[in-house]
Each structure stands twice: as C-alpha cells, then as structure tokens.
Design a protein around this motif. Structure first.
Motif, mmCIF file in Angstrom:
data_model
loop_
_atom_site.group_PDB
_atom_site.id
_atom_site.type_symbol
_atom_site.label_atom_id
_atom_site.label_comp_id
_atom_site.label_asym_id
_atom_site.label_seq_id
_atom_site.Cartn_x
_atom_site.Cartn_y
_atom_site.Cartn_z
ATOM 1 N N ARG A 114 0.729 -1.280 0.157
ATOM 2 C CA ARG A 114 -0.265 -0.029 -0.058
ATOM 3 C C ARG A 114 0.923 1.327 -0.209
ATOM 4 O O ARG A 114 1.789 1.191 0.517
ATOM 5 C CB ARG A 114 -0.875 -0.009 1.065
ATOM 6 N N PRO A 115 0.515 2.385 -0.599
ATOM 7 C CA PRO A 115 1.235 3.376 -0.623
ATOM 8 C C PRO A 115 1.109 4.338 0.527
ATOM 9 O O PRO A 115 0.303 4.121 1.648
ATOM 10 C CB PRO A 115 0.301 4.539 -1.418
ATOM 11 N N GLN A 116 2.161 4.986 1.078
ATOM 12 C CA GLN A 116 2.527 5.581 2.248
ATOM 13 C C GLN A 116 3.024 7.071 1.857
ATOM 14 O O GLN A 116 3.740 7.406 1.138
ATOM 15 C CB GLN A 116 3.642 5.051 3.060
ATOM 16 N N LEU A 117 2.292 7.966 2.528
ATOM 17 C CA LEU A 117 2.530 9.422 2.417
ATOM 18 C C LEU A 117 3.756 9.423 3.354
ATOM 19 O O LEU A 117 3.657 9.432 4.546
ATOM 20 C CB LEU A 117 1.627 10.288 3.017
ATOM 21 N N ILE A 118 4.920 10.055 2.661
ATOM 22 C CA ILE A 118 6.330 10.323 3.437
ATOM 23 C C ILE A 118 6.309 11.759 3.563
ATOM 24 O O ILE A 118 5.996 12.859 2.714
ATOM 25 C CB ILE A 118 7.193 9.575 2.561
ATOM 26 N N ALA A 119 6.981 12.236 4.621
ATOM 27 C CA ALA A 119 7.307 13.479 5.040
ATOM 28 C C ALA A 119 8.410 14.280 3.801
ATOM 29 O O ALA A 119 9.042 13.602 3.377
ATOM 30 C CB ALA A 119 7.937 13.692 6.400
ATOM 31 N N ARG A 120 8.029 15.448 3.633
ATOM 32 C CA ARG A 120 9.094 16.119 2.713
ATOM 33 C C ARG A 120 10.308 16.035 3.375
ATOM 34 O O ARG A 120 10.551 16.264 4.333
ATOM 35 C CB ARG A 120 8.515 17.387 2.286
ATOM 36 N N ARG A 121 11.363 16.111 2.444
ATOM 37 C CA ARG A 121 12.684 16.073 2.949
ATOM 38 C C ARG A 121 13.529 16.578 2.001
ATOM 39 O O ARG A 121 13.058 16.726 0.677
ATOM 40 C CB ARG A 121 13.291 14.797 3.381
ATOM 41 N N ARG A 122 14.664 17.138 2.317
ATOM 42 C CA ARG A 122 15.583 17.790 1.468
ATOM 43 C C ARG A 122 16.258 16.746 0.311
ATOM 44 O O ARG A 122 16.292 15.414 0.771
ATOM 45 C CB ARG A 122 16.783 18.194 2.269
ATOM 46 N N PRO A 123 16.697 17.113 -0.884
ATOM 47 C CA PRO A 123 16.981 16.215 -1.796
ATOM 48 C C PRO A 123 18.567 15.694 -1.479
ATOM 49 O O PRO A 123 19.080 16.364 -0.676
ATOM 50 C CB PRO A 123 17.519 17.108 -3.079
ATOM 51 N N ARG A 124 18.783 14.470 -1.737
ATOM 52 C CA ARG A 124 20.044 13.998 -1.069
ATOM 53 C C ARG A 124 21.106 14.383 -1.785
ATOM 54 O O ARG A 124 21.139 14.963 -3.071
ATOM 55 C CB ARG A 124 19.968 12.338 -1.400
ATOM 56 N N ARG A 125 22.253 14.661 -1.081
ATOM 57 C CA ARG A 125 23.346 15.262 -1.552
ATOM 58 C C ARG A 125 23.813 14.298 -2.743
ATOM 59 O O ARG A 125 24.039 13.270 -2.891
ATOM 60 C CB ARG A 125 24.477 14.980 -0.406
ATOM 61 N N GLY A 126 24.266 15.510 -3.927
ATOM 62 C CA GLY A 126 24.580 14.871 -5.175
ATOM 63 C C GLY A 126 23.387 14.572 -5.973
ATOM 64 O O GLY A 126 23.781 14.102 -7.202
ATOM 65 N N GLN A 127 22.288 14.619 -5.502
ATOM 66 C CA GLN A 127 20.858 14.221 -6.271
ATOM 67 C C GLN A 127 19.834 15.315 -6.129
ATOM 68 O O GLN A 127 18.931 15.281 -5.776
ATOM 69 C CB GLN A 127 20.518 12.855 -6.007
ATOM 70 N N PRO A 128 20.245 16.672 -7.005
ATOM 71 C CA PRO A 128 19.357 17.678 -6.447
ATOM 72 C C PRO A 128 17.925 17.464 -7.043
ATOM 73 O O PRO A 128 16.840 18.164 -6.636
ATOM 74 C CB PRO A 128 20.211 18.847 -7.114
ATOM 75 N N LEU A 129 17.733 16.368 -7.994
ATOM 76 C CA LEU A 129 16.333 16.373 -8.707
ATOM 77 C C LEU A 129 15.742 15.335 -7.910
ATOM 78 O O LEU A 129 14.718 15.000 -8.494
ATOM 79 C CB LEU A 129 16.633 16.274 -9.843
ATOM 80 N N ASP A 130 16.256 14.680 -6.876
ATOM 81 C CA ASP A 130 15.498 13.527 -6.410
ATOM 82 C C ASP A 130 14.590 14.105 -5.333
ATOM 83 O O ASP A 130 14.732 14.414 -4.421
ATOM 84 C CB ASP A 130 16.755 12.857 -5.591
ATOM 85 N N GLU A 131 13.593 14.122 -6.003
ATOM 86 C CA GLU A 131 11.997 14.677 -5.371
ATOM 87 C C GLU A 131 11.286 13.225 -5.080
ATOM 88 O O GLU A 131 10.079 13.488 -5.632
ATOM 89 C CB GLU A 131 11.645 15.679 -5.907
ATOM 90 N N ARG A 132 11.423 12.373 -4.241
ATOM 91 C CA ARG A 132 10.510 11.337 -3.943
ATOM 92 C C ARG A 132 9.520 11.743 -2.993
ATOM 93 O O ARG A 132 9.738 12.429 -2.090
ATOM 94 C CB ARG A 132 11.444 10.306 -3.438
ATOM 95 N N GLY A 133 8.286 11.033 -3.380
ATOM 96 C CA GLY A 133 7.358 11.215 -2.400
ATOM 97 C C GLY A 133 6.610 12.455 -2.627
ATOM 98 O O GLY A 133 5.350 12.610 -2.014
#
Length: 185
Positions: A114-133
């Motif tokens: 089942r899908p889970q709503l995850i809290a917003r977090r900063r993109p990971r270092r070295g991956q500025p376009l990593d916008e999961r969730g």
C-alpha cells in the motif's frame, strides 16, 4: 499511419474522430458509451498511461461537471497512475466515478504493498532532482479524501474530489456604539 494520413487529407476529422494510437481510441470509445456515471480503462504500465488516464478523467469532468474539477482531477489521476506504473509495474485498471458534485478516481493494480505518504525532505546530496514522495503529497493536498484498500489480487488507491462549497455570508447584527445617541422619534 498511412490510413490516418489519407483520412486527414480528405478532411474526415469533421465526421470521424481520429486517434494516433489504438489505446487513445479505446479510451475515447469507453468514454462515449452510456455508463450512468462511471468510466473505466485498463492500461499497461507504460509511459503513456498517465496521459491516457488524464484524458479519461478530463472527459468525465467535462461530461459530468463541474468543470472546476478538470485540472485538479487530471493532476490527481496523473499522480495515482504514475505511482502505479513506477511502483506496481502491473496492468492498471482505472475507474472514474461520479460522486454527487464531485468525482472519485480509483487505480487498481496487482501489488499488495500500500502507498505511504512520506514527509518532505531535502534532496539527497549529489542528487538535487531527487524529489521522492511529492506525488502523494500533491494528491493529499488536492483531493478531498484519498486512501487505499486491499483487494484479493492487489490494491485500489482512490481519491475523491468535491466541488468547493461556496461560503454563504452570515448576517451579523450591527451593534450600536454605547456613546451613540438614541434615535429621535
């Protein structure tokens, strides 16, 4: 496509709708059948699945109204289907149902996670376009309600969108200032 090209040159579009892909034609046909407030389509987990289902929900909004739900409903449907394509990777059954003055979008797949709503977090270092969730966050912010239900073969993720209720102005009695003089009679 040669037949489509010939038909377009003959101006047949005025009398016959033409679609670039068979899947788009199937969605259009399904959307034009009498259905009593329900439209559905089954799509493969391919990159064009969100586009096909956005068109389905767009047709539903334009047919049933209200038109103000068109863009929010397309956004929600796109996110639900994109999640299904990315995380389930199975065939998706998409259903749009009329619900009073709103719509309900449902996407069924064959994975029970089942899908889970995850809290917003900063993109990971070295991956500025990593916008999961962000997809489910957008669904939660746009939809009136959303959730998921297990099925015998997987799950259904759904979202309901309702027309915004207009607030009626409340009549507030005017208070007379205590220093105001009484009306003359």
């Amino acid at each position: 496509m040669p037949l489509v090209g010939c038909l377009l040159r003959l101006c047949s579009r005025q009398h016959l709708p033409l679609y670039a892909r068979v899947r788009q034609a199937r969605v259009a046909i399904a959307g034009r059948l009498p259905d009593g407030g329900r439209m559905s389509v089954t799509v493969a987990p391919e990159p064009d699945a969100p586009s096909i289902t956005r068109n389905l929900v767009g047709d539903a909004c334009l047919r049933w109204g209200p038109a103000e739900l068109l863009h929010p409903a397309r956004t929600v449907m796109s996110e639900l289907v994109t999640n299904g394509v990315e995380h389930a990777g199975t065939e998706l059954t998409v259903v749009v149902t009329r619900r009073g003055s709103g719509l309900q979008a449902a996407v069924a797949d064959c994975i029970d996670r089942r899908p889970q709503l995850i809290a917003r977090r900063r993109p990971r270092r070295g991956q500025p376009l990593d916008e999961r969730g962000r997809g489910l966050q957008m669904v939660a912010a746009t939809a009136t309600a959303w959730g998921s239900l297990p099925t015998p073969v997987g799950k259904v993720v759904w979202a309901t969108l309702q027309q915004a209720r207009e607030e009626q102005p409340v009549a507030v009695p005017r208070r007379r200032h205590p220093n105001a003089s009484a009306p003359h009679r």
